[in-house]
Design a protein around this motif. Sequence first.
Motif, PDB file in Angstrom:
ATOM      1  N   UNK A 211      -5.876  10.380   3.306  1.00  0.00           N
ATOM      2  CA  UNK A 211      -4.516  10.828   3.632  1.00  0.00           C
ATOM      3  C   UNK A 211      -4.483  12.344   3.733  1.00  0.00           C
ATOM      4  N   UNK A 212      -3.720  12.829   4.697  1.00  0.00           N
ATOM      5  CA  UNK A 212      -3.545  14.267   4.857  1.00  0.00           C
ATOM      6  C   UNK A 212      -2.206  14.666   4.225  1.00  0.00           C
ATOM      7  N   UNK A 213      -2.095  15.931   3.831  1.00  0.00           N
ATOM      8  CA  UNK A 213      -0.865  16.449   3.232  1.00  0.00           C
ATOM      9  C   UNK A 213       0.313  16.234   4.177  1.00  0.00           C
ATOM     10  N   UNK A 214       1.459  15.871   3.608  1.00  0.00           N
ATOM     11  CA  UNK A 214       2.675  15.666   4.380  1.00  0.00           C
ATOM     12  C   UNK A 214       2.935  14.222   4.762  1.00  0.00           C
ATOM     13  N   UNK A 215       1.955  13.356   4.606  1.00  0.00           N
ATOM     14  CA  UNK A 215       2.119  11.952   4.963  1.00  0.00           C
ATOM     15  C   UNK A 215       3.074  11.265   3.971  1.00  0.00           C
ATOM     16  N   UNK A 216       3.940  10.385   4.475  1.00  0.00           N
ATOM     17  CA  UNK A 216       4.917   9.702   3.616  1.00  0.00           C
ATOM     18  C   UNK A 216       4.238   8.744   2.643  1.00  0.00           C
TER      19      UNK A 216
ATOM     20  N   UNK B 266       0.876  -1.167   0.000  1.00  0.00           N
ATOM     21  CA  UNK B 266       0.000   0.000   0.000  1.00  0.00           C
ATOM     22  C   UNK B 266       0.918   1.222   0.000  1.00  0.00           C
ATOM     23  N   UNK B 267       0.581   2.292  -0.714  1.00  0.00           N
ATOM     24  CA  UNK B 267       1.465   3.457  -0.777  1.00  0.00           C
ATOM     25  C   UNK B 267       1.515   4.267   0.523  1.00  0.00           C
ATOM     26  N   UNK B 268       0.636   3.968   1.454  1.00  0.00           N
ATOM     27  CA  UNK B 268       0.587   4.645   2.751  1.00  0.00           C
ATOM     28  C   UNK B 268       0.642   3.611   3.858  1.00  0.00           C
TER      29      UNK B 268
ATOM     30  N   UNK C 270      13.413   2.326  -7.998  1.00  0.00           N
ATOM     31  CA  UNK C 270      12.881   2.310  -6.636  1.00  0.00           C
ATOM     32  C   UNK C 270      12.558   0.879  -6.233  1.00  0.00           C
ATOM     33  N   UNK C 271      12.652   0.610  -4.944  1.00  0.00           N
ATOM     34  CA  UNK C 271      12.314  -0.697  -4.389  1.00  0.00           C
ATOM     35  C   UNK C 271      10.912  -0.645  -3.795  1.00  0.00           C
ATOM     36  N   UNK C 272      10.277  -1.785  -3.690  1.00  0.00           N
ATOM     37  CA  UNK C 272       8.958  -1.867  -3.060  1.00  0.00           C
ATOM     38  C   UNK C 272       9.054  -1.364  -1.630  1.00  0.00           C
ATOM     39  N   UNK C 273       8.167  -0.452  -1.255  1.00  0.00           N
ATOM     40  CA  UNK C 273       8.147   0.086   0.098  1.00  0.00           C
ATOM     41  C   UNK C 273       9.104   1.235   0.343  1.00  0.00           C
TER      42      UNK C 273
ATOM     43  N   UNK D  26      10.403   4.973   0.392  1.00  0.00           N
ATOM     44  CA  UNK D  26       9.774   6.302   0.366  1.00  0.00           C
ATOM     45  C   UNK D  26      10.065   7.009  -0.965  1.00  0.00           C
ATOM     46  N   UNK D  27       9.007   7.566  -1.567  1.00  0.00           N
ATOM     47  CA  UNK D  27       9.150   8.249  -2.854  1.00  0.00           C
ATOM     48  C   UNK D  27       8.640   9.691  -2.811  1.00  0.00           C
ATOM     49  N   UNK D  28       8.088  10.110  -1.675  1.00  0.00           N
ATOM     50  CA  UNK D  28       7.588  11.472  -1.561  1.00  0.00           C
ATOM     51  C   UNK D  28       6.598  11.616  -0.423  1.00  0.00           C
ATOM     52  N   UNK D  29       5.868  12.735  -0.489  1.00  0.00           N
ATOM     53  CA  UNK D  29       4.857  13.016   0.526  1.00  0.00           C
ATOM     54  C   UNK D  29       3.561  13.430  -0.150  1.00  0.00           C
ATOM     55  N   UNK D  30       2.455  13.139   0.517  1.00  0.00           N
ATOM     56  CA  UNK D  30       1.156  13.571   0.013  1.00  0.00           C
ATOM     57  C   UNK D  30       1.179  15.088  -0.090  1.00  0.00           C
TER      58      UNK D  30
END
Length: 191
Positions: free
Chosen positions: A85-90, A55-57, A136-139, A141-145
Amino acid sequence: MNAFRLLIAAALLPLSCLSIVRSDAAGVTPPGAASVTETAPETAADTATTGTWHWPLAPPHPVLRGFQAPVTQYAPGHRGLDLSAEAGREVVAPAEGIVSFAGVVVDRPVLSIEHADGLVSSIEPVSASVAVGDRVAAGQPVGQVADGGHCAGQCLHLGARLNGGYVSPLLYLVGVPRAVLLPALLLRGDS
């Protein structure tokens, strides 16, 4: 009742296309695919859950709006999942792949990752911490909401495309119970 059957058929068509791979005249099936005549025996693991994507979150990740297949390629629908999801979440990569897009589309920052076998995930709105061409690998971190899009400040949209066509991300996410299709008799209303 015919309109109901058409609606059900249109919703299930993308799923049925995923489960059947046609063999060519020589009987050659693409690697990793089952032919129409071959079926693998079902195991307890097959019936419990399916998927290989993270899951991305981080949990919890309630789905605010599910995938709704369009009747045609250009018809209305909802081509992904909206996760609360709220802004800033990984945000993490759902699976291993190569970043194919990281930029703004209309009013929202979008991140797309190409995975194996013609599969692409798209996540929005995401302020990406990776760049086009990065592996990128599974899991990972690629950014933030970020903010923007159709549910600005309230959700993260996860889409999946298989060979250019949108499919439900639920087909790939770990921990999602496997769908069981009902016999056609139930759709016709026969007793």
